[in-house]
Scaffold this motif. Structure first.
Motif, mmCIF file in Angstrom:
data_model
loop_
_atom_site.group_PDB
_atom_site.id
_atom_site.type_symbol
_atom_site.label_atom_id
_atom_site.label_comp_id
_atom_site.label_asym_id
_atom_site.label_seq_id
_atom_site.Cartn_x
_atom_site.Cartn_y
_atom_site.Cartn_z
ATOM 1 N N LYS A 213 0.166 -1.147 0.103
ATOM 2 C CA LYS A 213 0.215 -0.070 0.079
ATOM 3 C C LYS A 213 0.793 1.098 -0.024
ATOM 4 C CE LYS A 213 -4.099 -1.569 2.200
ATOM 5 N NZ LYS A 213 -4.221 -1.778 3.630
ATOM 6 N N SER A 214 2.084 1.221 0.947
ATOM 7 C CA SER A 214 2.621 2.293 1.191
ATOM 8 C C SER A 214 4.108 2.600 1.059
ATOM 9 C CB SER A 214 1.970 2.673 2.366
ATOM 10 O OG SER A 214 0.652 3.004 2.621
ATOM 11 N N TYR A 215 4.591 1.773 0.796
ATOM 12 C CA TYR A 215 6.132 1.695 0.568
ATOM 13 C C TYR A 215 6.966 0.832 -0.495
ATOM 14 C CZ TYR A 215 5.629 3.722 5.066
ATOM 15 O OH TYR A 215 5.477 4.581 5.789
ATOM 16 N N PRO A 216 6.116 0.593 -1.876
ATOM 17 C CA PRO A 216 6.487 0.230 -3.353
ATOM 18 C C PRO A 216 8.012 -0.534 -3.500
ATOM 19 C CG PRO A 216 4.656 1.045 -4.042
ATOM 20 C CD PRO A 216 4.808 1.406 -2.361
ATOM 21 N N ASP A 217 8.170 1.132 -3.310
ATOM 22 C CA ASP A 217 9.675 1.931 -4.040
ATOM 23 C C ASP A 217 10.606 0.889 -2.903
ATOM 24 O OD1 ASP A 217 8.039 3.822 -1.723
ATOM 25 O OD2 ASP A 217 10.212 3.912 -1.969
ATOM 26 N N VAL A 218 10.233 0.773 -1.455
ATOM 27 C CA VAL A 218 11.315 -0.155 -0.562
ATOM 28 C C VAL A 218 11.043 -1.717 -1.096
ATOM 29 C CG1 VAL A 218 12.071 -0.396 1.741
ATOM 30 C CG2 VAL A 218 10.663 1.832 1.095
ATOM 31 N N GLN A 219 12.654 -2.140 -0.921
ATOM 32 C CA GLN A 219 12.897 -3.347 -1.003
ATOM 33 C C GLN A 219 12.394 -4.124 0.163
ATOM 34 O OE1 GLN A 219 16.654 -4.075 -1.892
ATOM 35 N NE2 GLN A 219 16.221 -7.301 -1.643
ATOM 36 N N LEU A 220 11.789 -5.174 0.021
ATOM 37 C CA LEU A 220 11.369 -6.248 1.396
ATOM 38 C C LEU A 220 11.418 -7.736 1.308
ATOM 39 C CD1 LEU A 220 10.026 -6.924 4.220
ATOM 40 C CD2 LEU A 220 7.896 -6.561 2.255
ATOM 41 N N GLU A 221 12.101 -7.752 2.053
ATOM 42 C CA GLU A 221 12.401 -9.445 1.731
ATOM 43 C C GLU A 221 11.713 -10.215 3.626
ATOM 44 O OE1 GLU A 221 15.999 -11.015 1.910
ATOM 45 O OE2 GLU A 221 17.169 -9.417 3.759
ATOM 46 N N HIS A 222 11.814 -11.073 3.725
ATOM 47 C CA HIS A 222 10.899 -12.192 4.549
ATOM 48 C C HIS A 222 12.100 -12.890 4.923
ATOM 49 C CE1 HIS A 222 7.074 -9.764 4.639
ATOM 50 N NE2 HIS A 222 6.934 -10.389 3.637
ATOM 51 N N MET A 223 12.965 -12.816 5.552
ATOM 52 C CA MET A 223 13.369 -14.224 6.418
ATOM 53 C C MET A 223 12.646 -14.822 8.458
ATOM 54 S SD MET A 223 18.137 -13.818 6.803
ATOM 55 C CE MET A 223 17.679 -12.659 5.027
ATOM 56 N N LEU A 224 12.828 -16.358 8.222
ATOM 57 C CA LEU A 224 12.906 -16.658 9.547
ATOM 58 C C LEU A 224 13.553 -16.168 10.704
ATOM 59 C CD1 LEU A 224 11.389 -20.833 8.268
ATOM 60 C CD2 LEU A 224 10.093 -18.585 9.115
ATOM 61 N N ALA A 225 12.632 -15.826 12.124
ATOM 62 C CA ALA A 225 14.446 -15.178 13.239
ATOM 63 C C ALA A 225 15.317 -16.605 12.681
ATOM 64 C CB ALA A 225 13.614 -15.063 14.377
ATOM 65 N N ASP A 226 15.457 -17.468 12.793
ATOM 66 C CA ASP A 226 16.612 -18.200 13.367
ATOM 67 C C ASP A 226 17.409 -18.348 11.942
ATOM 68 O OD1 ASP A 226 14.518 -19.949 11.259
ATOM 69 O OD2 ASP A 226 14.799 -21.967 12.559
ATOM 70 N N ALA A 227 16.772 -18.397 10.330
ATOM 71 C CA ALA A 227 18.133 -18.120 10.062
ATOM 72 C C ALA A 227 18.263 -16.650 9.958
ATOM 73 C CB ALA A 227 16.840 -18.031 8.110
ATOM 74 N N LEU A 228 17.865 -15.907 10.406
ATOM 75 C CA LEU A 228 18.869 -14.552 10.458
ATOM 76 C C LEU A 228 19.466 -14.637 11.102
ATOM 77 C CD1 LEU A 228 16.664 -11.357 10.279
ATOM 78 C CD2 LEU A 228 18.338 -11.097 11.241
ATOM 79 N N GLY A 229 19.165 -15.043 12.719
ATOM 80 C CA GLY A 229 20.034 -15.535 13.702
ATOM 81 C C GLY A 229 21.310 -16.104 13.338
ATOM 82 N N MET A 230 21.486 -17.147 11.979
ATOM 83 C CA MET A 230 22.490 -17.649 11.520
ATOM 84 C C MET A 230 23.055 -16.252 10.137
ATOM 85 S SD MET A 230 23.532 -19.515 8.399
ATOM 86 C CE MET A 230 21.908 -20.234 7.738
ATOM 87 N N GLN A 231 22.930 -15.506 9.731
ATOM 88 C CA GLN A 231 23.313 -15.276 8.158
ATOM 89 C C GLN A 231 23.649 -13.352 8.900
ATOM 90 O OE1 GLN A 231 23.259 -15.709 5.664
ATOM 91 N NE2 GLN A 231 22.002 -17.534 5.609
#
Ligand code: NAD
Length: 368
Positions: A213-231
């Motif tokens: 709706k409001s921020y299509p110009d921003v790049q968005l990615e989703h990451m599971l929290a455990d994977a994010l801890g590893m990354q």
């Protein structure tokens, strides 16, 4: 010249030592004619308990509500280990966050080039690192009800915490993250556990909606929290802004903080909702605690506290150039080899809290 009212809460332990250095830096900015700062001082934590038996007084709460920004150092220490639970030092901090409605916690993890060796990761992984973690601060499992331990008929006990989020809570924190990303690297990584938690399913849905709706110009990615801890420990420079809930934010921001070397380096901001004029209630504080082991010795690192003042200039007062110059002054002083004991590494000597504050104030004066 604009004038800002800052409610200063030095708190306990090293708090008074590090806040004294902020006043030096503020003085340089006023001296250069950029803005005036009125510092009003109050008590929070153990020092407030000693003075009036509460973790923060009603009068100081009223001052916090009225201020343009609250600047807090840290609370707690062994001296108050046995005070009643409702008036323990941390209760003052939690009351401020709750009553000021500070739902967005911003924790930058910035690795100064000169300090890359102090990280537990290899230099090339962290040098120049600049991540902003946006943590939801007033909802989730820390506040959800029921929250209890009950006795079972079989003599065992049962403990329950409740993870709960409503749409509006996710919408407003997502908006803060997207706004932040637009002023930085234009990328948001949203993190939850939608594979095993319903609150994660809703989180992902709502963040996706706000984005569309409001921020299509921003790049968005989703990451599971455990994977994010590893990354975060594998390749942290892939991140720009990370937005996540209260529990995961607590854990992941502590991991990110270690990438940068020392607790004494890390500032934070906690923001409330914007009013009709766009102004937000806000509190700025270092990530570290009251460090009772070094309190009173004059060796604490004041950089996290000075950086927190810099965040107030950036996010509450719109003094972006002055905030940039504070960061540059810190970076210059570190590059020149000045170190407090916590970031000394292999250096042969270290400087006092006040010498570090003086050096940053002087570097800023030269730059202004
Ligand atoms: P801490 O952050 O106070 O200290 C951890 C270690 O880091 C200590 O060795 C300390 O000397 C060092 N350290 C911290 N800040 C430093 C600085 N600016 N310069 C140099 N070294 C620094 O955490 P802790 O020891 O777990 O807790 C001490 C007290 O602080 C406890 O009462 C705890 O509840 C409280 N605490 C308060 C806050 C807060 O006010 N936001 C946060 C964390 C802990």
């Amino acid at each position: 010249m604009a004038s800002y009212n800052i409610f200063l809460l030095p708190g306990d332990g090293i708090g008074p030592e590090v806040t004294a250095e902020v006043e030096k830096v503020a003085h340089v900015i006023s001296g250069a004619g950029l803005a005036k700062f009125e510092f009003e001082k109050g008590l929070v934590g153990g020092s407030a308990y000693d003075a009036h038996g509460q973790a923060i007084s009603e009068a100081d709460m009223a001052r916090a509500q009225a201020a343009d920004a609250v600047l807090l150092a840290a609370v707690g220490g062994p001296k108050w280990a046995d005070v009643p639970y409702e008036v323990r030092p941390e209760a003052g901090l939690l009351r401020l966050r709750k009553d000021l409605g500070l739902f967005a916690n911003l924790r930058p993890a910035l690795c100064y080039r000169a300090l890359a060796e102090a990280s537990s990761l290899k230099r090339e992984l962290v040098e120049g690192l600049d991540i902003m973690i946006v943590r939801e601060l007033t909802g989730g499992v820390y506040f959800g009800e029921p929250k209890e331990i009950t006795n079972l008929p079989n003599g065992q006990k049962r403990a329950v915490d409740t993870q709960v989020y409503e749409t509006y809570e996710i919408e407003r924190i997502a908006a803060v993250a997207f706004e932040m990303a637009r002023k930085r690297g234009n990328k948001v990584t949203s993190s939850e556990k939608n594979n095993v938690m319903k609150s994660g399913v809703l989180w992902k849905e709502v963040v996706t909606d706000v984005h569309k709706k409001s921020y299509p110009d921003v790049q968005l990615e989703h990451m599971l929290a455990d994977a994010l801890g590893m990354q975060l420990v594998r390749y942290p420079k892939q991140f720009d802004v990370i937005v996540t809930d209260n529990l995961f934010g607590d854990l992941l921001s502590d991991v990110a903080s270690m990438l940068t070397g020392s607790l004494g380096m890390l500032p934070s901001a906690s923001l409330g909702a914007a009013d009709a004029s766009g102004k937000r209630k806000a509190m700025y504080e270092p990530v570290h605690g009251s460090a009772p082991d070094i309190a009173g010795k004059g060796i604490a690192n004041p950089i996290a506290m000075i950086g927190s003042f810099g965040m107030a200039l950036r996010y509450s007062f719109g003094l972006i150039e002055a905030a940039d110059l504070i960061e540059k002054a810190i970076s210059d002083v570190l590059a020149a080899g000045l170190r407090t004991a916590d970031i000394k590494g292999d250096a042969t000597s270290s400087v006092s809290t006040s010498a570090m504050g003086d050096a940053i104030a002087n570097a800023l004066k030269k730059a202004l």
